[in-house]
Scaffold this motif. Structure first.
Motif, PDB file in Angstrom:
ATOM      1  N   ASN A 698      -6.251 -14.342 -26.581  1.00 21.89           N
ATOM      2  CA  ASN A 698      -5.540 -14.167 -27.844  1.00 21.89           C
ATOM      3  C   ASN A 698      -5.562 -12.705 -28.275  1.00 21.89           C
ATOM      4  OD1 ASN A 698      -5.346 -17.069 -28.055  1.00 21.89           O
ATOM      5  ND2 ASN A 698      -7.486 -17.048 -28.706  1.00 21.89           N
ATOM      6  N   LEU A 699      -4.378 -12.168 -28.532  1.00 22.60           N
ATOM      7  CA  LEU A 699      -4.233 -10.790 -29.021  1.00 22.60           C
ATOM      8  C   LEU A 699      -3.454 -10.854 -30.326  1.00 22.60           C
ATOM      9  CD1 LEU A 699      -4.783  -7.792 -28.230  1.00 22.60           C
ATOM     10  CD2 LEU A 699      -2.494  -7.772 -27.250  1.00 22.60           C
ATOM     11  N   TRP A 700      -4.032 -10.272 -31.384  1.00 19.77           N
ATOM     12  CA  TRP A 700      -3.430 -10.410 -32.719  1.00 19.77           C
ATOM     13  C   TRP A 700      -3.570  -9.104 -33.483  1.00 19.77           C
ATOM     14  CZ3 TRP A 700      -4.909  -9.872 -37.774  1.00 19.77           C
ATOM     15  CH2 TRP A 700      -4.110 -10.479 -38.748  1.00 19.77           C
ATOM     16  N   GLY A 701      -2.513  -8.707 -34.189  1.00 19.29           N
ATOM     17  CA  GLY A 701      -2.553  -7.538 -35.058  1.00 19.29           C
ATOM     18  C   GLY A 701      -1.758  -7.787 -36.324  1.00 19.29           C
ATOM     19  N   GLY A 702      -2.243  -7.247 -37.437  1.00 22.30           N
ATOM     20  CA  GLY A 702      -1.555  -7.489 -38.698  1.00 22.30           C
ATOM     21  C   GLY A 702      -1.709  -6.350 -39.676  1.00 22.30           C
ATOM     22  N   PHE A 703      -0.768  -6.283 -40.637  1.00 23.33           N
ATOM     23  CA  PHE A 703      -0.792  -5.269 -41.679  1.00 23.33           C
ATOM     24  C   PHE A 703      -0.362  -5.921 -42.983  1.00 23.33           C
ATOM     25  CE2 PHE A 703       1.567  -2.242 -44.343  1.00 23.33           C
ATOM     26  CZ  PHE A 703       0.590  -1.285 -44.557  1.00 23.33           C
ATOM     27  N   SER A 704      -1.039  -5.563 -44.087  1.00 19.64           N
ATOM     28  CA  SER A 704      -0.668  -6.090 -45.393  1.00 19.64           C
ATOM     29  C   SER A 704      -0.742  -4.981 -46.437  1.00 19.64           C
ATOM     30  CB  SER A 704      -1.592  -7.247 -45.800  1.00 19.64           C
ATOM     31  OG  SER A 704      -2.927  -6.814 -45.957  1.00 19.64           O
ATOM     32  N   TYR A 705       0.103  -5.120 -47.451  1.00 21.72           N
ATOM     33  CA  TYR A 705       0.165  -4.124 -48.524  1.00 21.72           C
ATOM     34  C   TYR A 705       0.498  -4.832 -49.824  1.00 21.72           C
ATOM     35  CZ  TYR A 705       2.283  -0.670 -51.643  1.00 21.72           C
ATOM     36  OH  TYR A 705       2.608   0.091 -52.743  1.00 21.72           O
ATOM     37  N   PHE A 706      -0.183  -4.399 -50.890  1.00 22.99           N
ATOM     38  CA  PHE A 706       0.079  -4.955 -52.212  1.00 22.99           C
ATOM     39  C   PHE A 706       0.024  -3.849 -53.253  1.00 22.99           C
ATOM     40  CE2 PHE A 706      -1.784  -6.636 -56.214  1.00 22.99           C
ATOM     41  CZ  PHE A 706      -0.696  -7.381 -56.618  1.00 22.99           C
ATOM     42  N   ASN A 707       1.047  -3.799 -54.106  1.00 22.78           N
ATOM     43  CA  ASN A 707       1.113  -2.827 -55.188  1.00 22.78           C
ATOM     44  C   ASN A 707       0.787  -3.543 -56.494  1.00 22.78           C
ATOM     45  OD1 ASN A 707       1.976  -1.110 -57.336  1.00 22.78           O
ATOM     46  ND2 ASN A 707       3.340  -0.029 -55.933  1.00 22.78           N
ATOM     47  N   PRO A 708      -0.410  -3.306 -57.071  1.00 23.02           N
ATOM     48  CA  PRO A 708      -0.796  -4.037 -58.284  1.00 23.02           C
ATOM     49  C   PRO A 708       0.002  -3.620 -59.513  1.00 23.02           C
ATOM     50  CG  PRO A 708      -2.451  -2.387 -57.742  1.00 23.02           C
ATOM     51  CD  PRO A 708      -1.476  -2.396 -56.606  1.00 23.02           C
ATOM     52  N   GLY A 709       0.688  -2.501 -59.450  1.00 22.99           N
ATOM     53  CA  GLY A 709       1.500  -2.089 -60.584  1.00 22.99           C
ATOM     54  C   GLY A 709       2.838  -2.798 -60.621  1.00 22.99           C
ATOM     55  N   SER A 710       3.508  -2.869 -59.465  1.00 25.65           N
ATOM     56  CA  SER A 710       4.821  -3.504 -59.397  1.00 25.65           C
ATOM     57  C   SER A 710       4.768  -4.935 -58.885  1.00 25.65           C
ATOM     58  CB  SER A 710       5.732  -2.691 -58.471  1.00 25.65           C
ATOM     59  OG  SER A 710       5.231  -2.693 -57.143  1.00 25.65           O
TER      60      SER A 710
END
Length: 949
Positions: A698-710
Motif C-alpha cells: 500500500n502506497l498512500w499520500g495526501g494533502f489537506s488545507y483549511f482556512n479558519p478565516g474563510s
C-alpha cells in the motif's frame, strides 16, 4: 402628460443622486490591538444582528491585526472582537454615508481578576476561534424542539453532515466525539450526534487532537484526529434523558395484500461525571434488522471503545496478522438503514459505565432476534473463453431466523501514576435456522436450456465466540520511554446441520436426473493464543527507537460428516459419504520481530522501519478422524515487511502525509479446508490446503488545507495497491453440464490506483456552503477460467457536489449529487465490455410552520444505466413527514410519515464483477404510512439536586 414625464425624470434623477450619496453596500475595516497598540494576530471578529445577536459574518485578524468585511448590506450591526486574555470588544456599527467605514485601531483591554466574572457573563459570542480550535455557542444556533446534536452541527459554519450522519469539520473527517471531554458514546461520532438532544448542549468545540497512541507514549507520531467535544448544560450533567416512540400504520401498495406495520422503541440514558447507565429496546416489522445509528449512540458508553485497547503492537496499527475468518463479529451489529425483504425484529440491552481518574469500567449486554422472509429473482451471465457464455436464472424463497446474545466487559486500573492495567472481554452466543426453496436453470449462450436444479434445504446451527485480553502499559520518568505487554485468548466454536434435498436434471448430456438427500453436520473449533511486547526509547532528543515482538499460536479443528438420507435404514441409520466428509486439523505458529526509528521535530514526523516475520503451518486431514494415516500439510513462510511514514505539519492548517506499508493476511480456515461444498450442485466449492498468505503493498499520500478565516478547505489523496499471492476463486466450468467448480488459488499481479479530491467553501457564512469532489480509479483483477487467464479492467470516474442552505431559521435544505461512470473490460470476451452509469441525487428539507408544526422530507434518487444489457433503472425513494410538538414543555411529538411515497422501492440491483454480471429483484417493503407518538425526556430541572443515581 408633460408634467408626468418631468416628474418621472426627477424621480430617476433623485434616485441616482441617492444611490451615489448612499450606496447599497459598504466595506467595513479596522485593526485590533492591545492597550500598548500591539497588533492582535488571530483575533476572532464577528458581525451580529443587534436584535437577537444572530451571526451575520466572521473573520480573523491578520498578523498586523487588520480585518475587513466586504459588500455588507446597509444596516446596523453589532461588532464583537474576542481574543484570549482580553475583554471582548463590542461596538454598534451604523452604516456610513460612503462605501467604506474605517474604524481604525480598536483596543482590547486585558482581563483582570476582578473583571473575570463579568467577562464570562458577557462573552457569549456565537463562535470563538483559538488557534485551530473553534468553539460554538450552541444557544445562538436555533434548531427545532426535539432536535438532535446532528441537526445542531448542520447549522454550524465549517461543519458538514451528510445524509448518513458522517461529519466533516474544517475539511477533515471527525473520528471522535466526546461529551464533557469523555468518550461516553464510543469511537463512532454518530453514536453521540444522532440522538443526544441538541438542547442539552451549551458549547460545541472542534479541534485537532493528537492520536491516542501519541498521548499514551508521549511521543508525537504526527497523526492528527479531528475531534468534536460537546459541553453539557448544568441541568443535564446529573440527570436522565431519553425517548419512547410507538407507531402503527399499513402498506399502501395497490394490488397487494397490504400488511399492518408497527414499531416501538425506546431508550433511557443517565450519567453524571462518574457513571453512565443506558437501556434500549425495539420491536418492529419495518425491516430495521438491528440497531440503527439513531438508537445505537444512546446505548454504548464511556469505555466501550478505546483508542488504547490495541494489544497487537507494531506496524499497520498493530494488526500484525489478519485472518480471513468467517466467524461473525463479536460486536453489536449496527445497520445504517432498512433491510431488504420482509423482517420482524426484536432487540434490547443494557449498558453501565463507571469512570474515575484511577478506575474505568464498562459493561453491557445485548440481545437481538430477526426473522427474515426473502423472495428473489436473479439472473447471472458468465463470460467464458471461446465465445461461450452461461445465463443462470434463479428463483428462490427463503426464511431465516437468527438470535444473538452479546456481552462485553472492559476494566482499566491505574496501578500508579506510571502503570496501567486493562482487561477486555467480548462474548457472543448465537443460534440460526433457515429454509430455502429454489429453482435454478442454466442456459448455454442465453438460449439452450442445459441444466436445471431444484433445492429444498433446511439448516440450523449455533455458535459461541469469546475474546479475552490483558494489557499492561508502563511509562518511565524519561519522556518517551515506554513499555507495553499484552496477552490474548480467542475462541470460536460452531455447530451446523444442513438437510440437503436437491434434484438436478441434465438435458444435453445423459438427460439423467440426479437426486440427492444428505444430512451434513459440521463442528468446528478455533483457538488462538497471542502475546506482544513493545519498547520505546528516546535518543538525541528528536529521535525515538521502537522495537516490538509478536507471537501467535492458533489451532483450527473441523469435523464434517455427510450422510446419505436416500439410503436411510429402517432403524434410522444412514451410510456415511466419505467423499464429502472430512476431519481437519491446522496449527499456525507466527513470530514477528520488528524495529523502527522515528524523527520528530518542528512538525516533521518521519518513521522508517522493518520487521521479519515467519509463519509455520502444520496441518493434517483425513476422511474420518478415526483414521491413523492422514495427509500432512507442512509449510513455512518467511519475509521482510518494510514500513515508511511521513506526517508533515506545514503550519497554517496545512498537512502533508505519506505512507508505505505491507499488509499480510492468512487464508480463512474455510478456504484452507479441502472440503467439497455441494449445497448447490450447480456451483460446487472446494477448499485448498496449499494456500499461501496474501500480501498487499500500500502506497498512500495526501494533502489537506483549511482556512479558519474563510472556512475554505481542500483535501486530496492518491493511493496505489499491488497484490501478491492474492486469494482468488478460479473457476472450472464443465462444457457439457455447465456446472461450475470454484477453488481458491494464489495469484500475483492485481493492482488498483486511485485519487480523491474535495473542495468546499461558504457561499455566505452561516447561510450556505458549497462543496465539490472528484475521485477516479483504475484497477486490474486476475482470474483463471477453465485454465485461461482473464484480466478484468475497471475504470471509475466520479464527480460530487453538495449544497447546504439555511437562509432563514425556519427553512433548511441539504442537497447533494453524484455522477459516476464505470468502464469494465474483459480479456476473455471483449464483446462483453460495458459502460455503467451511476447517478445519485439526494436531499433533505426541513420547514417550520406556525403553531409548532414541522415538515421534513428526504429524497434518494438513483439512476443506473447499462446499455450493454439494455438496463435503465430510475429509483426515486421519497420519504415525507409532518409532525407537531405538543405540551407545555414541548416533550411530546406526534408525527405522520409516508415512506417511499412514490412507490418505487423495487429492490432491483445490477452489478458487474470479474467475469460476470448479475441482475437481482427482491420483493421488499415499499410504500407504507406510519403514525407515531414520541415522548422526549429532556433532563432534570436545574434546581433539582441529585447525587449519583
Amino acid at each position: 402628460m408633460k408634467y408626468f414625464i418631468l416628474t418621472g425624470l426627477l424621480c430617476l434623477l433623485m434616485t441616482g443622486v441617492f444611490a451615489q450619496s448612499a450606496p447599497a453596500r459598504f466595506n467595513l475595516l479596522g485593526k485590533a490591538v492591545d492597550t500598548s497598540a500591539v497588533a492582535l494576530n488571530g483575533a476572532t471578529v464577528m458581525l451580529l444582528t443587534p436584535k437577537d445577536s444572530a451571526l451575520v459574518n466572521f473573520t480573523r485578524t491578520s498578523e498586523t491585526g487588520a480585518f475587513q468585511f466586504k459588500n455588507l448590506k446597509r444596516g446596523t450591526y453589532l461588532l464583537k472582537i474576542s481574543y484570549v486574555g482580553s475583554i471582548p470588544f463590542n461596538r454598534t456599527i451604523a452604516p456610513p454615508d460612503g462605501n467604506e467605514l474605517d474604524l481604525g485601531e480598536l483596543k482590547l483591554k486585558p482581563i483582570t481578576k476582578e473583571l473575570f466574572e463579568v467577562v464570562v457573563k458577557t462573552a457569549r459570542a456565537p463562535l470563538t476561534i483559538k488557534g485551530d480550535t473553534i468553539e460554538y455557542n450552541a444557544a445562538t444556533f436555533k434548531v427545532p424542539p426535539g432536535s438532535t446534536v446532528e441537526e445542531l452541527l448542520r447549522k454550524l459554519p465549517g461543519v458538514q453532515v451528510d445524509q448518513e450522519g458522517n461529519i466533516r469539520a474544517q475539511g477533515q473527517e471527525v473520528k471522535r466525539v466526546t461529551v464533557d471531554g469523555k468518550s461516553f458514546f464510543g469511537s463512532d461520532p454518530k453514536m453521540a450526534t444522532k440522538n443526544l438532544p441538541a438542547d442539552a448542549i451549551s458549547k460545541v468545540q472542534v479541534f485537532t487532537d493528537k492520536s491516542e497512541q501519541a498521548k499514551i507514549t508521549g511521543v508525537d507520531d504526527g497523526k492528527k484526529e479531528k475531534t468534536v467535544n460537546l459541553e453539557l448544560k448544568d441541568n443535564f450533567k446529573k440527570g436522565g434523558f431519553g425517548k419512547l416512540v410507538a407507531g402503527g400504520g399499513s402498506d399502501l401498495v395497490p394490488d397487494r395484500d397490504n400488511r399492518a406495520r408497527g414499531e416501538i422503541k425506546g431508550n433511557y440514558n443517565k450519567f453524571d461525571t462518574k457513571q453512565q447507565f443506558s437501556v434500549i429496546g425495539l420491536a418492529n416489522n419495518t425491516n430495521q434488522t438491528g440497531l440503527s445509528w439513531n438508537d445505537y449512540q444512546d446505548f454504548r458508553g464511556s469505555n466501550s471503545f478505546n483508542w488504547n485497547d490495541e494489544a497487537d503492537f507494531g506496524f499497520n496499527g498493530g494488526r500484525f496478522i489478519m485472518f480471513g475468518d468467517d466467524q461473525e463479529s463479536l460486536s453489536i451489529p449496527v445497520t445504517g438503514g432498512r433491510g431488504r425483504g420482509f423482517s420482524d425484529n426484536q432487540a434490547g440491552g443494557a449498558n453501565y459505565n463507571y469512570d474515575t481518574k484511577k478506575t474505568k469500567l464498562s459493561s453491557n449486554y445485548y440481545y437481538s432476534r430477526t426473522r427474515l422472509s426473502l423472495d428473489a429473482l436473479r439472473s447471472r451471465e458468465n463470460f467464458l473463453p471461446g465465445d461461450l457464455s452461461i445465463l443462470t436464472a434463479d428463483t428462490s424463497g427463503q426464511i431465516n431466523a437468527n438470535s444473538n446474545h452479546r456481552g462485553s466487559i472492559r476494566f482499566e486500573k491505574s496501578l500508579d501514576s506510571m502503570s496501567t492495567l486493562i482487561f477486555l472481554n467480548n462474548s457472543r452466543f448465537g443460534t440460526n435456522s433457515g429454509l430455502l426453496q429454489a429453482e435454478q436453470s442454466l442456459f448455454r449462450n442465453g438460449e439452450t436450456l442445459t441444466t436445471r436444479n431444484v433445492r429444498n434445504n433446511t439448516s440450523s446451527g449455533q455458535s459461541l465466540g469469546m475474546a479475552n485480553t490483558l494489557l499492561f502499559r508502563r511509562k518511565f520518568k524519561t519522556k518517551g520511554r515506554n513499555f507495553a505487554a499484552s496477552a490474548s485468548i480467542l475462541t470460536n466454536t460452531s455447530e451446523s446441520q444442513l438437510d440437503l434435498n436437491t434434484s438436478t436434471q441434465f438435458f444435453e448430456s445423459s438427460r439423467a436426473t440426479l437426486a440427492q438427500r444428505q444430512d451434513q453436520r459440521t463442528n468446528s473449533v478455533s483457538n488462538e493464543y497471542k502475546a506482544s511486547l513493545l519498547f520505546t526509547e528516546p535518543f538525541k532528543k528528536k529521535f525515538f527507537w521502537e522495537s516490538f515482538y509478536n507471537f501467535s499460536l492458533r489451532r483450527d479443528v473441523a469435523d464434517r460428516d455427510v450422510y446419505d438420507r436416500m439410503r436411510e435404514g429402517s432403524t434410522g441409520q444412514m451410510p456415511r459419504l466419505d467423499s464429502l466428509s472430512l476431519y481437519y486439523e491446522n496449527n499456525y505458529l507466527y513470530n514477528r520481530l520488528g524495529t523502527s526509528v522515528r524523527y520528530s521535530h518542528k512538525g516533521i514526523n518521519l518513521t522508517v522501519g522493518a520487521a521479519a516475520q515467519r509463519f509455520d503451518l502444520d496441518g493434517e486431514y483425513a476422511n474420518d478422524q478415526s483414521l491413523f494415516l492422514r495427509s500432512k500439510i507442512n509449510r513455512t513462510f518467511m519475509n521482510i515487511i518494510p514500513s515508511v511514514g511521513l506526517n508533515y505539519d506545514l503550519k497554517n492548517n496545512r498537512y502533508l502525509n505519506f505512507n508505505y506499508s505491507v499488509n499480510t493476511q492468512m487464508p480463512s480456515a474455510r478456504d484452507l479446508q479441502p472440503i467439497v461444498d455441494n449445497s448447490n450442485p450447480l456451483f460446487i466449492r472446494q477448499g485448498n490446503p496449499n494456500l499461501l498468505p496474501s500480501q498487499a503493498h500500500n502506497l498512500w499520500g495526501g494533502f489537506s488545507y483549511f482556512n479558519p478565516g474563510s472556512f475554505t478547505n481542500f483535501w486530496g489523496n492518491i493511493n496505489y495497491n499491488y497484490f501478491t499471492n492474492q486469494v482468488v476463486y478460479n473457476q472450472v466450468i464443465d462444457p457439457t453440464t455447465l456446472v461450475t467448480t470454484t477453488r481458491p488459488e494464489n495469484i500475483s499481479g492485481g493492482f488498483n490506483v486511485g485519487a480523491y479530491t474535495n473542495f468546499s467553501f461558504p457561499l455566505k457564512k452561516t447561510k450556505s456552503n458549497l462543496g465539490f469532489g472528484t475521485n477516479t480509479s483504475y484497477g486490474e483483477n486476475l482470474l483463471y477460467i477453465n485454465q485461461v487467464l482473464n484480466t478484468s479492467k475497471n475504470q471509475n470516474y466520479t464527480f460530487r457536489a453538495r449544497l447546504d442552505l439555511t437562509p432563514v431559521d425556519w427553512f433548511t435544505l441539504y442537497a447533494n449529487g453524484e455522477w459516476g461512470i464505470q468502464k469494465v473490460n474483459f480479456s476473455v470476451d471483449t464483446r462483453q465490455n460495458q459502460t455503467i452509469y451511476n447517478y445519485t441525487y439526494g436531499g433533505e428539507m426541513n420547514i417550520r410552520l406556525l403553531g409548532d408544526f414541522y415538515i421534513n422530507s428526504n429524497l434518494n434518487y438513483r439512476v443506473f444505466i447499462n446499455e450493454r444489457f439494455g438496463f435503465n433503472q430510475h429509483v426515486p425513494i421519497l420519504n415525507a413527514s409532518v409532525y407537531k410538538i405538543l405540551g407545555k414543555e414541548k416533550r411530546w411529538e406526534i408525527r405522520g410519515t409516508l415512506y417511499d411515497a412514490l412507490n418505487r422501492n423495487l429492490g432491483v440491483n445490477l452489478s458487474a464483477f470479474q467475469n460476470f454480471v448479475t441482475n437481482e429483484r427482491v420483493q421488499t417493503i415499499s410504500r407504507y404510512g406510519m403514525l407515531t407518538l414520541t415522548y422526549n425526556m429532556r433532563g432534570v430541572k436545574a434546581q433539582m439536586k441529585r447525587q449519583g443515581f
